[in-house]
Design an enzyme around this catalytic site. Structure first.
Site, mmCIF file in Angstrom:
data_model
loop_
_atom_site.group_PDB
_atom_site.id
_atom_site.type_symbol
_atom_site.label_atom_id
_atom_site.label_comp_id
_atom_site.label_asym_id
_atom_site.label_seq_id
_atom_site.Cartn_x
_atom_site.Cartn_y
_atom_site.Cartn_z
ATOM 1 N N GLU A 27 0.754 -1.169 -0.051
ATOM 2 C CA GLU A 27 -0.096 0.116 0.190
ATOM 3 C C GLU A 27 0.721 1.276 0.133
ATOM 4 O O GLU A 27 0.220 2.574 0.031
ATOM 5 C CB GLU A 27 -1.124 -0.105 1.182
ATOM 6 C CG GLU A 27 -2.044 -1.137 0.926
ATOM 7 C CD GLU A 27 -3.167 -1.199 2.173
ATOM 8 O OE1 GLU A 27 -4.143 -1.198 1.905
ATOM 9 O OE2 GLU A 27 -2.620 -1.001 3.381
ATOM 10 N N VAL A 95 -3.240 -11.775 0.985
ATOM 11 C CA VAL A 95 -2.585 -12.887 0.648
ATOM 12 C C VAL A 95 -1.422 -12.680 0.100
ATOM 13 O O VAL A 95 -1.147 -11.644 -0.850
ATOM 14 C CB VAL A 95 -3.547 -13.654 -0.288
ATOM 15 C CG1 VAL A 95 -2.834 -14.754 -0.863
ATOM 16 C CG2 VAL A 95 -4.846 -13.784 0.285
ATOM 17 N N GLY A 101 -4.891 -15.794 -6.523
ATOM 18 C CA GLY A 101 -5.567 -16.471 -7.586
ATOM 19 C C GLY A 101 -5.932 -17.646 -7.465
ATOM 20 O O GLY A 101 -6.148 -18.490 -8.541
ATOM 21 N N GLY A 103 -8.033 -18.600 -4.901
ATOM 22 C CA GLY A 103 -9.318 -18.465 -4.023
ATOM 23 C C GLY A 103 -9.005 -18.320 -2.381
ATOM 24 O O GLY A 103 -10.101 -18.417 -1.832
ATOM 25 N N ILE A 104 -7.821 -17.797 -1.917
ATOM 26 C CA ILE A 104 -7.486 -17.913 -0.716
ATOM 27 C C ILE A 104 -8.217 -16.407 -0.156
ATOM 28 O O ILE A 104 -8.872 -16.397 0.797
ATOM 29 C CB ILE A 104 -6.015 -17.993 -0.365
ATOM 30 C CG1 ILE A 104 -5.545 -19.198 -0.889
ATOM 31 C CG2 ILE A 104 -5.668 -17.601 1.151
ATOM 32 C CD1 ILE A 104 -3.938 -19.472 -0.857
ATOM 33 N N LYS A 133 -6.433 -0.437 -8.050
ATOM 34 C CA LYS A 133 -7.652 -1.154 -9.019
ATOM 35 C C LYS A 133 -7.705 -2.620 -8.674
ATOM 36 O O LYS A 133 -8.766 -3.204 -8.643
ATOM 37 C CB LYS A 133 -7.122 -0.692 -10.176
ATOM 38 C CG LYS A 133 -8.125 -0.965 -11.293
ATOM 39 C CD LYS A 133 -8.928 0.427 -11.543
ATOM 40 C CE LYS A 133 -9.847 0.322 -12.928
ATOM 41 N NZ LYS A 133 -10.555 -0.818 -12.778
ATOM 42 N N TYR A 139 -13.124 -6.504 -5.045
ATOM 43 C CA TYR A 139 -14.400 -6.553 -4.138
ATOM 44 C C TYR A 139 -15.562 -6.159 -4.964
ATOM 45 O O TYR A 139 -16.817 -6.777 -4.685
ATOM 46 C CB TYR A 139 -13.962 -5.408 -3.191
ATOM 47 C CG TYR A 139 -12.939 -5.874 -2.258
ATOM 48 C CD1 TYR A 139 -12.988 -6.845 -1.144
ATOM 49 C CD2 TYR A 139 -11.884 -4.948 -2.192
ATOM 50 C CE1 TYR A 139 -12.115 -7.269 -0.344
ATOM 51 C CE2 TYR A 139 -11.069 -5.234 -1.260
ATOM 52 C CZ TYR A 139 -10.922 -6.501 -0.333
ATOM 53 O OH TYR A 139 -10.113 -6.753 0.569
ATOM 54 N N GLU A 151 -22.018 7.960 -2.271
ATOM 55 C CA GLU A 151 -22.375 8.898 -1.745
ATOM 56 C C GLU A 151 -21.651 10.030 -1.018
ATOM 57 O O GLU A 151 -22.140 11.076 -0.315
ATOM 58 C CB GLU A 151 -23.105 8.199 -0.215
ATOM 59 C CG GLU A 151 -24.280 6.974 -0.661
ATOM 60 C CD GLU A 151 -24.620 6.468 0.624
ATOM 61 O OE1 GLU A 151 -23.963 6.442 1.524
ATOM 62 O OE2 GLU A 151 -25.616 5.597 0.334
#
Lengths: 173, 173
Positions: A27, A95, A101, A103-104, A133, A139, A151
Site C-alpha cells: 500500500e 494474501v 489467484g 481462492g484464498i 485497482k 471487491y 455517497e
C-alpha cells in the site's frame, strides 16, 4: 491448492506482524507501521480483545522458500451503524503474492462475512485505496459498493498532538 | 449556556433514536434508518455492548418547546489499526440546530477524545459527507486530517444479498 482458514492464535502473531508489513509495503505506506508483536498479542488475545483474526494456512508441501505456511490473513472487529445496527469491519485482507489467484483471499473474505452474518451483522465494511485497482475490482466483482464514490463519505482522523489537545479540552462535569 | 456531558443510560435510547433520525434527515438519507429503539437498547446496554454513547443535556430552563433537555449525542466504539493499534471511531456526533455554536459539539467531541486517550487509543476516526462543508470545517479547524483527500481511502461495503451470498461461500474447513 488446498488451504485452511482458521481463527488466529496468539502464536500466529509473528506471521500476522510479518504480513501486516508486507501489506503496508504493497500500500506504499510502510513507514506508518508502528505496531509491535507484543501489542498485537495483548490487544487481540486477551479478554475483551480489540480485534479478531483469521489466517489462511497451506500444507508443508506448499511452504514458501522462507519456510512460511501461513500465507494470508483477515483482521476484523465489530462496529455499529446507527442506521442499521451491527456491522463487521475488515481492517485488513492480505494474501502473499505467490498465493494469489487460488481462492484464498475469497475464502478469507467469505469467512469474515459468515462470522459477521452469524453475529447478526448487516454490513461488512472496509477501506481501499483508490489507486488500488486490482483490490477494488476484486471487491466490486463480488458485489461491494464504493460508498465514497456513491455517497461522498470521507474518512477523517485526529491523531498525535491534535488528539491530545482535544482530549485536554474535554468538559469536566 | 450550561450543559452537561454524561454517559448515556438505557432510558436515553428514545432521545438517541430521535436524534439519530434528525441527523439522518440533515445528511439527506433518512430512508436508510432502519434501527429500532429495542435494538439500540439491546446492542448498547447489554454486557459486551457494540457501542458507547455520550449525551449532552441542558437544564430545564433551556428545555426545547417540545420538552427535550437531551440536545446532542456522540456515539462511538473501539476499532483497531494494524499499523498503530487501538483507535476510537465516532459513528455519530450531533447537536440539535437551536443548540449549535455554544460549544456542545466541541464538548462531546473532546470527551470522546478523552475517553479514547484514556483507553490508549492513538486515533479518533469518523466519516463525513464531502458536501457537508460546515462539519468538515468544524473538524479540520480542530486539526482533523481528511484521509480520503490526502491518501485516497474509499469506504466500501457488502450488504443485503451480496453479503448473504459471500457468507454462503465461506470455506468449511
Amino acid at each position: 491448492m488446498n488451504f485452511k482458514v482458521r481463527a488466529a492464535r496468539k502464536e500466529d502473531c509473528k506471521d500476522i506482524s510479518r504480513m501486516i508489513m508486507e501489506l503496508a509495503v504493497y500500500e506504499k505506506m510502510p513507514e506508518q507501521v508502528k505496531i509491535s508483536n507484543e501489542e498485537l498479542e495483548r490487544d487481540g488475545f486477551s479478554p475483551n480483545p480489540f480485534f479478531q483474526c483469521l489466517i489462511a494456512e497451506v500444507s508443508d508441501e506448499n511452504m514458501t522458500t522462507d519456510g512460511y505456511t501461513v500465507v494470508g490473513y483477515a483482521l476484523y472487529f465489530y462496529t455499529y451503524s446507527t442506521w442499521e445496527g451491527r456491522s463487521v469491519f475488515m481492517e485488513d485482507l492480505y494474501v502473499m503474492p505467490d498465493f494469489r489467484g487460488k481462492g484464498i483471499g475469497k475464502g478469507l473474505l467469505a469467512k469474515v462475512a459468515q462470522v459477521g452474518v452469524e453475529k447478526q451483522c448487516v454490513r461488512l465494511q472496509f477501506s481501499v485505496l483508490e489507486w488500488n485497482k486490482p483490490s477494488l475490482d476484486f471487491y466490486i466483482a463480488k458485489g461491494a459498493v464504493d460508498l465514497t464514490a456513491k455517497e461522498g463519505w470521507h474518512n477523517l482522523r485526529f491523531y498525535g498532538q491534535a488528539l491530545d489537545q482535544l482530549a485536554k479540552e474535554a468538559p469536566n462535569n
